[in-house]
Design a protein around this motif. Structure first.
Motif, short mmCIF file in Angstrom:
data_model
loop_
_atom_site.label_atom_id
_atom_site.label_comp_id
_atom_site.label_asym_id
_atom_site.label_seq_id
_atom_site.Cartn_x
_atom_site.Cartn_y
_atom_site.Cartn_z
N ALA A 122 0.84 -1.20 0.00
CA ALA A 122 0.00 0.00 0.00
C ALA A 122 0.87 1.25 0.00
O ALA A 122 0.59 2.22 -0.70
CB ALA A 122 -0.93 -0.01 1.20
N VAL A 123 1.97 1.21 0.76
CA VAL A 123 2.87 2.35 0.79
C VAL A 123 3.53 2.54 -0.58
O VAL A 123 3.61 3.65 -1.11
CB VAL A 123 3.95 2.17 1.88
CG1 VAL A 123 4.99 3.26 1.79
CG2 VAL A 123 3.30 2.17 3.25
N LEU A 124 3.97 1.41 -1.16
CA LEU A 124 4.62 1.48 -2.47
C LEU A 124 3.69 2.06 -3.54
O LEU A 124 4.12 2.82 -4.39
CB LEU A 124 5.05 0.07 -2.92
CG LEU A 124 6.40 -0.42 -2.44
CD1 LEU A 124 6.64 -1.82 -2.93
CD2 LEU A 124 7.50 0.51 -2.93
N PHE A 125 2.43 1.67 -3.48
CA PHE A 125 1.47 2.11 -4.50
C PHE A 125 0.84 3.46 -4.16
O PHE A 125 0.04 3.97 -4.92
CB PHE A 125 0.35 1.06 -4.67
CG PHE A 125 0.77 -0.16 -5.44
CD1 PHE A 125 2.08 -0.31 -5.87
CD2 PHE A 125 -0.14 -1.14 -5.76
CE1 PHE A 125 2.48 -1.44 -6.58
CE2 PHE A 125 0.23 -2.28 -6.47
CZ PHE A 125 1.55 -2.42 -6.88
N ALA A 126 1.20 4.01 -3.00
CA ALA A 126 0.55 5.26 -2.57
C ALA A 126 0.69 6.40 -3.59
O ALA A 126 -0.23 7.20 -3.71
CB ALA A 126 1.09 5.69 -1.21
N PRO A 127 1.81 6.49 -4.33
CA PRO A 127 1.89 7.60 -5.31
C PRO A 127 0.77 7.60 -6.35
O PRO A 127 0.45 8.65 -6.90
CB PRO A 127 3.25 7.37 -5.98
CG PRO A 127 4.05 6.65 -4.97
CD PRO A 127 3.09 5.77 -4.24
N THR A 128 0.14 6.43 -6.59
CA THR A 128 -0.95 6.42 -7.58
C THR A 128 -2.14 7.23 -7.09
O THR A 128 -3.00 7.59 -7.88
CB THR A 128 -1.45 5.00 -7.86
OG1 THR A 128 -1.89 4.42 -6.63
CG2 THR A 128 -0.38 4.13 -8.46
N ALA A 226 -4.78 6.79 4.64
CA ALA A 226 -5.17 5.90 5.73
C ALA A 226 -6.15 4.84 5.23
O ALA A 226 -6.02 3.64 5.54
CB ALA A 226 -5.79 6.71 6.87
N MET A 227 -7.13 5.26 4.42
CA MET A 227 -8.11 4.31 3.88
C MET A 227 -7.44 3.30 2.97
O MET A 227 -7.75 2.12 2.96
CB MET A 227 -9.18 5.06 3.08
CG MET A 227 -10.13 5.85 3.91
SD MET A 227 -10.97 4.83 5.11
CE MET A 227 -10.29 5.51 6.57
N TRP A 228 -6.52 3.80 2.16
CA TRP A 228 -5.78 2.95 1.22
C TRP A 228 -5.02 1.86 1.97
O TRP A 228 -5.06 0.69 1.63
CB TRP A 228 -4.83 3.85 0.43
CG TRP A 228 -3.98 3.23 -0.61
CD1 TRP A 228 -2.62 3.29 -0.69
CD2 TRP A 228 -4.40 2.50 -1.78
NE1 TRP A 228 -2.18 2.66 -1.81
CE2 TRP A 228 -3.24 2.16 -2.50
CE3 TRP A 228 -5.64 2.10 -2.27
CZ2 TRP A 228 -3.29 1.43 -3.68
CZ3 TRP A 228 -5.68 1.39 -3.45
CH2 TRP A 228 -4.51 1.06 -4.14
N MET A 229 -4.34 2.26 3.05
CA MET A 229 -3.57 1.31 3.85
C MET A 229 -4.50 0.28 4.49
O MET A 229 -4.24 -0.93 4.45
CB MET A 229 -2.80 2.03 4.96
CG MET A 229 -1.85 3.11 4.51
SD MET A 229 -0.27 2.48 3.97
CE MET A 229 0.26 1.61 5.40
N LEU A 230 -5.58 0.76 5.08
CA LEU A 230 -6.53 -0.14 5.75
C LEU A 230 -7.09 -1.15 4.76
O LEU A 230 -7.08 -2.36 4.98
CB LEU A 230 -7.69 0.66 6.32
CG LEU A 230 -7.63 1.06 7.78
CD1 LEU A 230 -8.84 1.91 8.12
CD2 LEU A 230 -7.59 -0.18 8.65
N SER A 231 -7.57 -0.60 3.64
CA SER A 231 -8.23 -1.42 2.65
C SER A 231 -7.27 -2.47 2.10
O SER A 231 -7.60 -3.66 2.00
CB SER A 231 -8.76 -0.46 1.59
OG SER A 231 -8.99 -1.06 0.40
N GLY A 232 -6.05 -2.05 1.77
CA GLY A 232 -5.06 -2.97 1.22
C GLY A 232 -4.64 -4.04 2.21
O GLY A 232 -4.49 -5.21 1.87
N THR A 233 -4.47 -3.63 3.46
CA THR A 233 -4.01 -4.60 4.45
C THR A 233 -5.07 -5.67 4.71
O THR A 233 -4.76 -6.86 4.82
CB THR A 233 -3.65 -3.87 5.76
OG1 THR A 233 -2.79 -2.77 5.44
CG2 THR A 233 -2.95 -4.79 6.71
N ILE A 234 -6.33 -5.24 4.80
CA ILE A 234 -7.40 -6.23 5.03
C ILE A 234 -7.44 -7.23 3.87
O ILE A 234 -7.54 -8.44 4.06
CB ILE A 234 -8.76 -5.53 5.18
CG1 ILE A 234 -8.77 -4.69 6.46
CG2 ILE A 234 -9.89 -6.56 5.23
CD1 ILE A 234 -9.99 -3.80 6.59
N ALA A 235 -7.31 -6.70 2.63
CA ALA A 235 -7.32 -7.59 1.47
C ALA A 235 -6.15 -8.57 1.52
O ALA A 235 -6.29 -9.75 1.17
CB ALA A 235 -7.28 -6.78 0.18
#
Ligand code: ADP
Ligand code: MG
Lengths: 335, 294, 236
Positions: A122-128, A226-235
């Motif tokens: 999620a961190v790596l893809f955060a720039p998108t 924050a949502m991106w991290m949460l969402s990605g981690t749950i997946a």
């Protein structure tokens, strides 16, 4: 000056309402009822292994509840639709499988590794997140495809190559099922918690009008991340549990774009941006899926497609969303 | 230059123009109507199956499949859009609504194809005289020449339509502002209906041409075409016809050359990596001005 | 807190939307901004609140530079604004449109109470539980005003707040501005109606094709030949 006089009473009445936490448009009891419903579902879920021979149907039911809710955290609450959502599922599955098979990790360690991998991705893809609309969706999809290709290209003793990994280590399926129930209820609980606090409002505001949200001081970038991290981690955790549960993974299945599209569709059919919607959508669609697969083995895809298309035409905001749209009185009870 | 290299370049040009065509028909609909046609790949695939029926089952020339595919898909899309178009465009988020709606359609088309043709891969069988040309020591199958030739006619025709006719101009203007069009008296509903049907017809023709170039297809190949189409138009710039063509070329070239130099699996990766890089540097795509930034 | 703008320039391609604009707004005063369509008024506000990055110049809020900062940072620093075309959060209810404003430590009960109070002030109390998307354009402008009341910024930028608003509702707006001034808020008011500016503003800046055409007291601006020429036959 007259307004100054009028505003004085508000300062006096304020202390008397200080204890009353606002739930916005919601009736206070609605959250309690919803929590009791979730507790009831969990109770039923936990007793399933005692009364039923196989838990497979239930495992996938809860997996889709978790995935649809996780996707909704991103797509529903911020308006960013990640077609590459499958990348998180895939990386979680691979992290767990590699740890379990090549490094003999126990279940808990495999899951911790998968969680970390999901968060890292999620961190790596955060720039998108700089992009928006279809640009974001297509780039995120491309990254998922790139990631899959990279895993195929890695040496076989690192990530299994194109034929994938068969997990021979023992992971109790019933325990994995309980974990999946916990993850999915956790995901729904997180969505509920976000939704009944002002953060939920802020996320919707960002989705409605980014500029206007920022100008009242909403930290759009931070919230979205924050949502991106949460969402990605749950997946990723879902992917890990599924990988261990099915004990065989391969790149095509783990990074299958159907994981993204199904999560999007289940959430959208229930109602993107609502908390109950993804749960309703996932439950209805998993059951429908199961029914038409067994009843109509040939026409199943056609019927599924028909249901999806018809629902969109007649309930464009999803089941829960359209209900709230058409009947304002329900806005106090459903969310 | 080695002959392998020349071969790859010739392949890339052929594929590039077909990918461009794929993107072109998709971008007309997406750009003008904010309709994300997730069933676009299935429409292309339906065109491929038309070619299969016309050539392999009925024994006619693949050229005969072109008008058949166009008319068939035009009519299907016309009916579909007449039923659903207005509701989709009235949705609060037409992009999301159409995405879901057409996902359903793609499932229905794929299962229809599965029902009619089984899950096995099919390929078109045809006899061109001669089977291939020799140019500068290079063997170029006539099927490819035909495919590229047809595309070369179709693409300029589409550009003439988009840039020279009133409807085409209105369609391009719709990329920028639909309401303004309505105010100046354009019947946007009808324009959308015709544009969607034409786009589907072109998708069908693209399918026939792809069947000449790609050896085999199954009822599940549609999603790959859809993805390629979207990658191509994002690469070139949303809503830009020229961008779609350019995007198609770049995608095909990166795929073919990487496959030649590194290998098959890297070839798949290259196109997507290039997309990610291009968007990182020029987030609106190569020649797009669409709003892209958050 | 006062807002100080010096030598601000901003171009969009070949269009010089702002060139070398300097002005300042002080607590408890209204600075009026006038100018024909396309004069650069909205661009000026966009530069101040961080939606556009100026090419040159400085923007200082209470002596601190805020030029080029993110909009949410500018907002936190104490700047609020409304938009020429009102922008509310359509999927939130009217009340939620106010509760969404970050609380910064304010207890939620007090926040709720202030929100209800603000809605009463702008005459939207009966619509509190309707979706904002269901409001009319004028009502959305009032909702924006209520959001400003909740935000309670030290500097407020109004972009044509009265355009298309019914005269009763104009009254509501003018009362609120008066109250803000009494709390020494600095107000920048972009307005098409010179009559209102002449009455409210301490100073007026007239923009024309991105430049400051004239500035000074309403009386001075009113008699400025350059202004009369630019507005010839329109309002005088
Ligand atoms: N985002 C933008 N991109 C390009 N040009 C712009 C943009 N914003 C404003 N302009 C141009 O800058 C000039 C000033 O516009 P604006 O500040 O909106 O004027 P006003 O609010 O005074 O009517 C106009 O010529 C306008 O076309
Ligand atoms: Mg303006």
């Amino acid at each position: 000056m007259s307004m100054v006089m009028q505003s004085a009473p508000s300062a006096e009445t304020a202390p008397s309402v200080r204890q009353r936490a606002p739930l916005f448009r919601l009736h206070r009891a609605s959250v309690w009822i919803w929590c009791l419903t979730l507790a009831g579902i969990s109770l039923i879920a936990v007793s399933i292994p005692a009364v039923s021979a196989g838990v497979s149907f239930w495992f996938y039911l809860f997996q889709w509840i978790a995935l649809a809710s996780a996707l909704n955290l991103m797509a529903g609450m911020t308006g960013y639709v990640p077609f590459g959502f499958a990348a998180f599922f895939g990386i979680g599955a691979y992290a767990a499988a590699v740890l379990s098979q090549f490094h003999h990790a126990p279940t808990w360690a495999a899951l911790v590794g998968a969680t970390a991998a999901g968060a890292l991705l999620a961190v790596l893809f955060a720039p998108t997140l700089r992009l928006r609309g279809v640009f974001f969706s297509v780039v995120s999809l491309s990254l998922a495809i790139v990631l899959r290709s990279v895993i195929v290209l890695l040496p076989e003793d690192v990530a299994g190559g194109s034929s994938g990994i068969t997990i021979t280590g023992r992971h109790d399926p019933i325990r994995l099922y309980y974990l999946m129930v916990a993850v999915s209820m956790g995901a729904v609980a997180i969505a509920t918690a976000i939704s009944v606090t002002p953060h939920g409002l802020r996320l919707k505001a960002i989705g409605d009008d980014l500029d206007a949200a920022q100008i009242i001081g909403v930290n759009a970038k931070g919230l979205r991340l924050a949502m991106w991290m949460l969402s990605g981690t749950i997946a990723a955790v879902c992917g890990a549990l599924e990988g261990l549960y099915s004990s065989a993974i391969d790149p095509a299945a783990a990074f299958n774009i159907l994981i993204s599209t199904k999560a999007i569709i289940y959430a959208a059919l229930g109602g993107l941006g609502t908390v109950m919607g993804p749960v309703v959508g996932a439950v209805l669609m998993t059951i429908t899926d199961e029914l038409i697969w067994t009843r109509f083995p040939i026409a199943n895809l056609f019927i599924l497609g028909l249901i999806v298309s018809a629902t969109v035409l007649f309930f464009p905001r999803g089941i829960v969303g359209s209900l709230l749209q058409r009947h304002p009185r329900f806005r106090r009870w459903f969310f | 230059m080695t002959s392998l290299m020349t071969g790859a370049i010739v392949n890339a040009i052929a594929l590039g123009i077909l990918y461009g065509l794929l993107g072109l028909s998709l971008t007309i609909v997406y750009g003008a109507m904010r309709i994300a046609n997730l069933a676009h790949g299935e429409m292309v695939l339906a065109g491929s199956y038309v070619a299969y029926v016309v050539t392999t089952q009925l024994g006619y020339s693949p050229l005969a499949a072109i008008p058949v595919a166009f008319i068939l898909l035009f009519l299907l899309a016309f009916a579909l859009f007449a039923v659903a178009g207005r509701r989709l465009q009235a949705a609060r988020d037409p992009e999301m609504a159409s995405f879901l709606f057409f996902y359903g359609v793609s499932l229905m088309v794929a299962s229809g194809l599965l029902f009619l043709f089984d899950a096995d891969a099919r390929s078109v069988i045809f006899q061109f005289q001669p089977l291939s040309y020799r140019v500068l020591g290079l063997v170029i199958p006539k099927a490819r020449v035909v495919a590229v030739g047809v595309a070369m006619v179709l693409v300029p025709a589409l550009f003439l339509f988009l840039y020279r006719t009133t409807s085409g101009k209105a369609l391009r203007a719709a990329v920028m502002n639909r309401d303004a069009l309505r105010i100046v008296g354009v019947d946007v509903e009808r324009l959308s209906l015709v544009a969607f049907s034409v786009s589907a017809g072109i998708a069908g023709v693209t399918g026939v041409l792809l069947a000449l170039v790609f050896p085999a297809f199954t009822p599940f190949s549609g999603l790959d075409y859809t993805i390629t189409g979207f990658v191509v138009i994002v690469l070139g710039g949303l809503g830009s016809p020229l961008g779609a063509l350019l995007g198609g070329m770049i995608f095909a070239f990166s795929e073919q050359l990487t496959t030649l130099w590194i290998g098959q699996s890297a070839g798949v990766l290259a196109g997507f990596l290039i997309l990610v890089l291009v968007v990182a540097i020029r987030p609106a795509g190569l020649i797009g001005q669409a709003e892209w930034k958050s | 807190m006062s807002l100080q703008i010096s030598n601000l320039s901003k171009s969009y391609g070949r269009v010089r939307a702002l060139s070398d604009v300097s002005l300042s707004v002080h607590p408890g005063e209204v600075l009026g901004i006038m100018g024909v369509n396309g004069a650069g008024k909205s661009t000026l506000l966009n530069c101040i609140c961080g939606f556009a990055t100026p090419d040159a110049g400085a923007i200082e809020l209470g002596g601190r530079g805020i030029c080029g900062q993110r909009p949410d940072h500018v907002s936190r620093a104490g700047v609020g604004r409304t938009f020429q075309v009102p922008r509310s959060f359509r999927s939130l209810t009217v009340l939620e449109n106010l509760l969404v404003v970050p609380a910064r430590g304010e207890p939620s009960g007090i926040r709720l109470d202030r929100a209800h109070h603000a809605l009463e002030k702008v005459k939207l109390a009966t619509l509190a539980n309707n979706y904002a998307g269901e409001l009319s354009g004028g009502q959305q402008k009032l909702l924006e005003l209520a959001r400003i009341l909740i935000l309670a910024p030290r500097v407020v930028l109004f972009d044509e707040p009265l355009a298309g608003m019914h005269s009763d509702l104009c009254r509501v707006f003018l009362d609120e501005v008066a109250e803000m001034l009494s709390r020494s808020v600095a107000v920048m008011l972009v307005c098409h109606d010179p009559g209102i500016l002449y009455r409210l503003a301490r100073d007026i800046v007239v923009l024309h094709e991105g430049r400051v055409l004239s500035s000074g007291s309403p009386a001075a601006v009113r008699c400025d030949p350059a202004v009369i020429e630019a507005y010839l036959g329109v309002q005088h």
